[in-house]
Write a protein that holds these residues in place. Structure first.
Motif, PDB file in Angstrom:
ATOM      1  N   ARG A  33     -74.782 -50.083  25.861  1.00 30.64           N
ATOM      2  CA  ARG A  33     -75.782 -50.572  26.818  1.00 30.64           C
ATOM      3  C   ARG A  33     -76.272 -49.433  27.701  1.00 30.64           C
ATOM      4  NH1 ARG A  33     -72.718 -55.613  29.387  1.00 30.64           N
ATOM      5  NH2 ARG A  33     -71.009 -54.146  29.073  1.00 30.64           N
ATOM      6  N   ASN A  34     -75.375 -48.480  27.980  1.00 31.61           N
ATOM      7  CA  ASN A  34     -75.744 -47.304  28.758  1.00 31.61           C
ATOM      8  C   ASN A  34     -75.317 -46.067  27.964  1.00 31.61           C
ATOM      9  OD1 ASN A  34     -75.981 -45.147  30.564  1.00 31.61           O
ATOM     10  ND2 ASN A  34     -75.453 -46.408  32.345  1.00 31.61           N
ATOM     11  N   GLU A  54     -79.597 -46.912  22.858  1.00 33.35           N
ATOM     12  CA  GLU A  54     -79.371 -47.986  23.828  1.00 33.35           C
ATOM     13  C   GLU A  54     -79.514 -49.328  23.138  1.00 33.35           C
ATOM     14  OE1 GLU A  54     -81.278 -49.737  28.010  1.00 33.35           O
ATOM     15  OE2 GLU A  54     -81.825 -47.736  27.302  1.00 33.35           O
ATOM     16  N   ASP A  56     -78.314 -53.561  23.833  1.00 31.45           N
ATOM     17  CA  ASP A  56     -77.608 -54.708  24.401  1.00 31.45           C
ATOM     18  C   ASP A  56     -77.747 -55.817  23.369  1.00 31.45           C
ATOM     19  OD1 ASP A  56     -76.785 -57.004  25.683  1.00 31.45           O
ATOM     20  OD2 ASP A  56     -77.814 -56.577  27.563  1.00 31.45           O
ATOM     21  N   THR A  62     -82.922 -57.010  19.583  1.00 28.28           N
ATOM     22  CA  THR A  62     -81.894 -56.280  18.837  1.00 28.28           C
ATOM     23  C   THR A  62     -82.271 -55.991  17.381  1.00 28.28           C
ATOM     24  OG1 THR A  62     -80.078 -57.004  20.269  1.00 28.28           O
ATOM     25  CG2 THR A  62     -79.490 -56.381  18.021  1.00 28.28           C
ATOM     26  N   THR A 106     -72.973 -62.681  23.161  1.00 24.24           N
ATOM     27  CA  THR A 106     -72.447 -61.350  22.843  1.00 24.24           C
ATOM     28  C   THR A 106     -71.611 -61.358  21.571  1.00 24.24           C
ATOM     29  OG1 THR A 106     -72.377 -60.750  25.188  1.00 24.24           O
ATOM     30  CG2 THR A 106     -71.058 -59.420  23.695  1.00 24.24           C
TER      31      THR A 106
END
Length: 282
Positions: A33-34, A54, A56, A62, A106
Motif C-alpha cells: 500500500r505504501n 503501489e 491496495d 486492482t 482484503t
C-alpha cells in the motif's frame, strides 16, 4: 527466469517470499500500500532487482493495476502470490458491518481482484501457478477468529474450485497454510472499535485473545524457511521434488498438529452422523 507477483510484500512472509524468489534469479513485482515505506523497510528486494508497485487489494482498480504491472514487466506472469491480508479478532457481536466487510474485502475479494488481473495472461500461455496464502485458521477456527477464519475458509473453498477450473489451462493452484510465524502479523491485528462485550470476560474467546497478545515474538515459525519451502514446492526443487500435485501446503508442526486433530474430529463426526445422513433419502 520466471516473473512472480507478490502482494503484501512489505513485511513478514510476503517480503520473505519476494526475497527468496529474487535470490533464485526470478523477476519479482512486489506490491504494498505504501511502496516507498516498504522499500525502505526491505532494501534487499530493490537491491536484488525487485520492482515495487503501489497496490491496495481492496481497491476496485486492482485488476487494472495488476494488468498494467504485468504488461510493464513484459506481459508474462508465471507465479502470483496472494499474500496481502490481516486478522480481525474478537466477538462477532462486537464487530461492525464495516469492520467485517473490510476483513473480507482484503482477505477474500482481494485475491479475486488480483486473479482477475493475472489469469488472462496465464490462460493465454496455458501455464502459471496461483499461490493463495491461507492459514491454519483456514482449516481450524479458534475462538476470537470467527471472521478471520471465515475469510480464510472462504479462500480455501475458492481455491479448491479454482484448482479444478484452471487445470485445463495448465494453471496450478497451491494453498499455503502457515502456522504461527515469528513476524509482525499478530502485532498488527485489528480488534473491534466497540471493544469486547463484558460477558465474554473469562471465556475461551478472551483467553485465546490474551494468548495471541502474549505470544508476540515467541511464535515457532520461521518466515524465511517457510518462503523457501513455498519456492521449492512451486518449482519442484529441494523438498518440493515430486510434490507438484499438492493442493495444500501446511507449514509448521503446530499447523500440522491442528490439521491432524481436525481430520480426526471430522472423521468421528462423520461416523456418528452416518445413520442420520443415510436416513433422509426418498
Amino acid at each position: 527466469m520466471k516473473t512472480w507477483l507478490v502482494t503484501g510484500a512489505s513485511s513478514g512472509l510476503g517480503a520473505a517470499i519476494a526475497e527468496a524468489a529474487l535470490q533464485t534469479g526470478h523477476k519479482v513485482i512486489a506490491t504494498a500500500r505504501n511502496p516507498t515505506k516498504a522499500a525502505q523497510a526491505n532494501p534487499r528486494i530493490s537491491e536484488l532487482g525487485g520492482t515495487w508497485i503501489e497496490l491496495d487489494v481492496t481497491s476496485p482498480n486492482t485488476p487494472k493495476i495488476v494488468e498494467d504491472a504485468v504488461k510493464e514487466a513484459g506481459g508474462v506472469i508465471d507465479v502470483v502470490v496472494n499474500n496481502a491480508g490481516y486478522s480481525l479478532l474478537g466477538s462477532i457481536e462486537d464487530m461492525s458491518e464495516s469492520e467485517i466487510e473490510a476483513q473480507f474485502s482484503t482477505n477474500v475479494y482481494g485475491p479475486v481482484r488480483v486473479l482477475k488481473g493475472v489469469l488472462p495472461f496465464m490462460r493465454a500461455r496455458k501455464s502459471g501457478t496461483v499461490v493463495n496464502i491461507s492459514s491454519s485458521a483456514g482449516i481450524d477456527g479458534l475462538p476470537t477468529c470467527a471472521m478471520y477464519a471465515g475469510s480464510k475458509f472462504a479462500l480455501e473453498g475458492m481455491s479448491e474450485s479454482l484448482a479444478r477450473e484452471l487445470a485445463p489451462f495448465g494453471i496450478r493452484v497451491l494453498v499455503v497454510e502457515p502456522g504461527s510465524l515469528r513476524t509482525n502479523f499478530w502485532s498488527v491485528y485489528v480488534e473491534p472499535a466497540a471493544g469486547m462485550n463484558k460477558d465474554y470476560a473469562g471465556t475461551p474467546l478472551e483467553q485465546v485473545l490474551q494468548l495471541f497478545k502474549s505470544n508476540t515474538g515467541a511464535q515457532p515459525g520461521d518466515a524465511v524457511k517457510c518462503a523457501q519451502r513455498i519456492l521449492e514446492v512451486v518449482e519442484g526443487t529441494g523438498m518440493g521434488v515430486g510434490k507438484e500435485n499438492l493442493l495444500r501446503l501446511p507449514l509448521g508442526p503446530d499447523c500440522y498438529k491442528r490439521f491432524q486433530t481436525k481430520i480426526d474430529t471430522l472423521q468421528e463426526n462423520l461416523l456418528q452422523a452416518k445413520e442420520i445422513a443415510h436416513s433422509t433419502t426418498y
